[in-house]
Design a protein around this motif. Sequence first.
Motif, PDB file in Angstrom:
ATOM      1  N   LYS A   8     -13.803  19.367  -1.383  1.00 17.29           N
ATOM      2  CA  LYS A   8     -13.281  18.313  -0.741  1.00 17.29           C
ATOM      3  C   LYS A   8     -13.035  18.160   0.596  1.00 17.29           C
ATOM      4  O   LYS A   8     -12.731  19.339   1.275  1.00 17.29           O
TER       5      LYS A   8
ATOM      6  N   ARG B 220     -10.256   6.114  -6.263  1.00 14.16           N
ATOM      7  CA  ARG B 220     -10.563   7.590  -5.643  1.00 14.16           C
ATOM      8  C   ARG B 220      -9.592   8.553  -5.853  1.00 14.16           C
ATOM      9  O   ARG B 220      -8.327   8.110  -5.163  1.00 14.16           O
ATOM     10  N   GLY B 221      -9.507   9.710  -6.283  1.00 15.80           N
ATOM     11  CA  GLY B 221      -8.588  10.592  -6.253  1.00 15.80           C
ATOM     12  C   GLY B 221      -7.395  10.246  -7.226  1.00 15.80           C
ATOM     13  O   GLY B 221      -6.501  11.083  -7.599  1.00 15.80           O
TER      14      GLY B 221
ATOM     15  N   HIS C 205     -12.550  -8.892 -11.274  1.00 15.74           N
ATOM     16  CA  HIS C 205     -13.371  -8.665 -10.115  1.00 15.74           C
ATOM     17  C   HIS C 205     -14.508  -9.483 -10.460  1.00 15.74           C
ATOM     18  O   HIS C 205     -15.304  -9.390 -11.402  1.00 15.74           O
TER      19      HIS C 205
ATOM     20  N   VAL D 141     -10.826  10.817   2.096  1.00 20.69           N
ATOM     21  CA  VAL D 141      -9.680   9.905   1.646  1.00 20.69           C
ATOM     22  C   VAL D 141      -8.444  10.659   1.491  1.00 20.69           C
ATOM     23  O   VAL D 141      -8.705  11.781   0.817  1.00 20.69           O
ATOM     24  N   PRO D 142      -7.325  10.137   1.906  1.00 22.17           N
ATOM     25  CA  PRO D 142      -6.271  11.153   1.688  1.00 22.17           C
ATOM     26  C   PRO D 142      -5.828  11.215   0.330  1.00 22.17           C
ATOM     27  O   PRO D 142      -6.171  10.720  -0.847  1.00 22.17           O
ATOM     28  N   ASN D 143      -5.361  12.323   0.095  1.00 21.84           N
ATOM     29  CA  ASN D 143      -4.888  12.742  -1.380  1.00 21.84           C
ATOM     30  C   ASN D 143      -3.729  12.346  -1.776  1.00 21.84           C
ATOM     31  O   ASN D 143      -2.649  12.622  -1.125  1.00 21.84           O
ATOM     32  N   ASP D 144      -3.796  11.391  -2.885  1.00 17.14           N
ATOM     33  CA  ASP D 144      -2.675  10.797  -3.161  1.00 17.14           C
ATOM     34  C   ASP D 144      -1.642  11.818  -3.949  1.00 17.14           C
ATOM     35  O   ASP D 144      -0.305  11.501  -3.595  1.00 17.14           O
TER      36      ASP D 144
ATOM     37  N   GLN E 242      -2.536  -5.921  -6.726  1.00 18.55           N
ATOM     38  CA  GLN E 242      -3.634  -5.651  -5.867  1.00 18.55           C
ATOM     39  C   GLN E 242      -3.256  -5.882  -4.319  1.00 18.55           C
ATOM     40  O   GLN E 242      -3.618  -5.456  -3.510  1.00 18.55           O
TER      41      GLN E 242
ATOM     42  N   ARG F   2     -16.072  10.532   4.996  1.00 21.01           N
ATOM     43  CA  ARG F   2     -15.688  10.067   3.903  1.00 21.01           C
ATOM     44  C   ARG F   2     -14.389  10.509   3.404  1.00 21.01           C
ATOM     45  O   ARG F   2     -14.210  10.722   2.294  1.00 21.01           O
TER      46      ARG F   2
ATOM     47  N   ALA G  31     -10.406   2.304  -4.632  1.00 19.04           N
ATOM     48  CA  ALA G  31      -8.769   2.386  -4.612  1.00 19.04           C
ATOM     49  C   ALA G  31      -8.411   3.419  -5.570  1.00 19.04           C
ATOM     50  O   ALA G  31      -7.485   3.979  -5.692  1.00 19.04           O
TER      51      ALA G  31
ATOM     52  N   HIS H  41      -0.901  -0.015  -7.614  1.00 21.50           N
ATOM     53  CA  HIS H  41      -1.826   0.122  -8.519  1.00 21.50           C
ATOM     54  C   HIS H  41      -1.218   0.229 -10.102  1.00 21.50           C
ATOM     55  O   HIS H  41       0.070  -0.225 -10.005  1.00 21.50           O
TER      56      HIS H  41
ATOM     57  N   PRO I  15     -16.863   8.964  -6.011  1.00 22.66           N
ATOM     58  CA  PRO I  15     -16.714  10.379  -5.709  1.00 22.66           C
ATOM     59  C   PRO I  15     -18.057  11.073  -6.337  1.00 22.66           C
ATOM     60  O   PRO I  15     -18.187  10.954  -7.620  1.00 22.66           O
TER      61      PRO I  15
ATOM     62  N   ALA J 138     -22.618   4.596  -5.304  1.00 23.54           N
ATOM     63  CA  ALA J 138     -22.503   4.714  -4.001  1.00 23.54           C
ATOM     64  C   ALA J 138     -20.893   4.763  -3.711  1.00 23.54           C
ATOM     65  O   ALA J 138     -20.358   5.359  -2.604  1.00 23.54           O
ATOM     66  N   ASN J 139     -20.179   4.244  -4.290  1.00 25.61           N
ATOM     67  CA  ASN J 139     -18.613   3.961  -4.042  1.00 25.61           C
ATOM     68  C   ASN J 139     -17.824   5.022  -5.111  1.00 25.61           C
ATOM     69  O   ASN J 139     -16.466   4.931  -4.740  1.00 25.61           O
TER      70      ASN J 139
END
Lengths: 340, 340
Positions: B2, A113-114, A99, B47-50, B87, B45, A111, B92, A136, A133-134
Amino acid sequence: MKVTIKDVARMAGVSVATVSRVFNDSGPVNEETRRRIREVASELRYVPNDAARSLITRRTSTFGVLLPDMYGEFFSEVIRGIDHMVQQNDYHLLVSSSHNDRSEIEAALRAMRGRVDGMIVMSPDIDAQALGANLPEGLPVVLLNCAGAGAGFDSLNIDNYGGAYAMAEHLIGRGHRRIAMITGEERNHDARERLRGYRAALAQAGIARDERWEVPGDFTEFSGYDAVARLLAVTPRPTAIFAGNDSMAIGALSALREAGVRVPEDMAVAGFDDIPIARYMSPPLSSVHVAIDELGALATETLLQAVARKGQHEPRQRTLPTTLVVRSSCGGGGGSRALM
Amino acid sequence: MKVTIKDVARMAGVSVATVSRVFNDSGPVNEETRRRIREVASELRYVPNDAARSLITRRTSTFGVLLPDMYGEFFSEVIRGIDHMVQQNDYHLLVSSSHNDRSEIEAALRAMRGRVDGMIVMSPDIDAQALGANLPEGLPVVLLNCAGAGAGFDSLNIDNYGGAYAMAEHLIGRGHRRIAMITGEERNHDARERLRGYRAALAQAGIARDERWEVPGDFTEFSGYDAVARLLAVTPRPTAIFAGNDSMAIGALSALREAGVRVPEDMAVAGFDDIPIARYMSPPLSSVHVAIDELGALATETLLQAVARKGQHEPRQRTLPTTLVVRSSCGGGGGSRALM
DNA sequence: TTGTAGGCGTTATCAG
DNA sequence: CTGATAACGCCTACAA
């Protein structure tokens, strides 16, 4: 057809609850029942479904690692240290690398998150505030070699300032007065700190700063190679080159050899990081040693603790000490110390 | 607390089904509704729970990578290549490194079960058959630099044999007759193939094999350093050293310098891999170039295809070509080619 | 074009 | 000690 906890329960003549208890060591289970369940489970090759588990548990047993776009050995050593500790604690490692700019980093953060219970962010280029900020709310984070410590995150830093100061001081101690530095990029936190240490040591010795001695690089071998030409053009010529990292020092050694400048007789050279090959250079490269793998391990430990405390703790900032490693590239060490 | 798909649905005045459709591009949704949902979602905000998603989808959007216990630049380059491609395709990367023996590898494989849609296994030390037993039935796998190709897995290999053959041939072409090789470990597939290539080239040139010329190493700098002492004791002394990888070649260069043996005048030296620093060695190191990052990218592509086809395809074996890079360490290149 | 409802495999909370 | 059963958050027929 996947085998689920129900199949195991049925085959073992118990309820799913009991099977679950066995696999999680939660609640009491009769020893004989436990044995039977284990037996049936392994016979059926049952493996708990992690998705289902973490859906209700709200834990993923996974840590995320965000790495900068940096080449070379430093990178792999850090991962090694992290991975080792992570495996010991039955966690998994989600990695995202390469990055450069802020938007890429932010995308990578989102990406993850969660998918993770915590993150190790290694990004010398960017400030901590931007990251928050990005992420959780409440996700444990450990910053590795980042600027902006004190922004509410746990953080771990190399003693860049101290290490650079020590190396510059050593060169001064060996009689050098005109000491050049190949710096890293301005936006890179490590690079800035190392430059600061170098300047401080010179100031302390009463050596007036000369801007021509500070040549910009970007931590790649080529930039070190490239910087030498400019440095050799300076009159009077510097007698020592301190590179902001080993990669640049190696590039510099290469350029000096081509230019017919002898190291260390005509020019002392030193680097920073002490990557494994440093001691195999010609001549063996003096450097500032950093226990890179330990850095990774320490970061992971910190993260594990943060997770255990559920993030309810005062963010702590730690600095990893460095040690001076004198080899012959700066005239300080004998050849025999090359493999030290 | 959440925010879930329900919250979004409620706030947008629609059902969860519609929200789901928007986020998955499945089924038709009124353009205006779609816009509103997107708006609400980003405001909340959401975000779908994976975990929930993959519980029902049976997909994780994650690939696993198993790496051997190897140091240095090779490692990071491969990851870089893999990660980049991963990516791009919204996958992932779950990484597990530092595995030595078979039991460790098997444990790591099992730990990934259920967490990944496919795996890239890089483990030159072990055979393919052993892996199959610990992998879930039907999980797409790509073998990187493994032995046991043809065991029903897609596989990708460096042209170790061809590369080594070419380098040995080059040395012979420059008049060398007594060419030594520092080998890798016997159990390492890459190492075996490189040794085979070296032997074949010598045989082809009618040079009788001399066992004293084949000194064992383990791909570390130190083992290369260490091997030199033994090689210098052989009479008549070899005139060229071909190291099984660059790390060992670098170690060898260091030892030769200490022993006062000039390179390339008294001894030619060559390596394998062409890691980035090879060209900055003193003298610049001749090597066999491998597009390491490309190797990773190619592996990932193969895996993506396998996933798309749901594993229903004939396993394919590919070999990545290598190119000879002649620099001055074997007397073949001029100094000016050092940065080539 | 949209909504309803069942179920994915586990864990956790209660009763027994 | 053990067993029902309600979540967990989402996707996906099937209906409307």
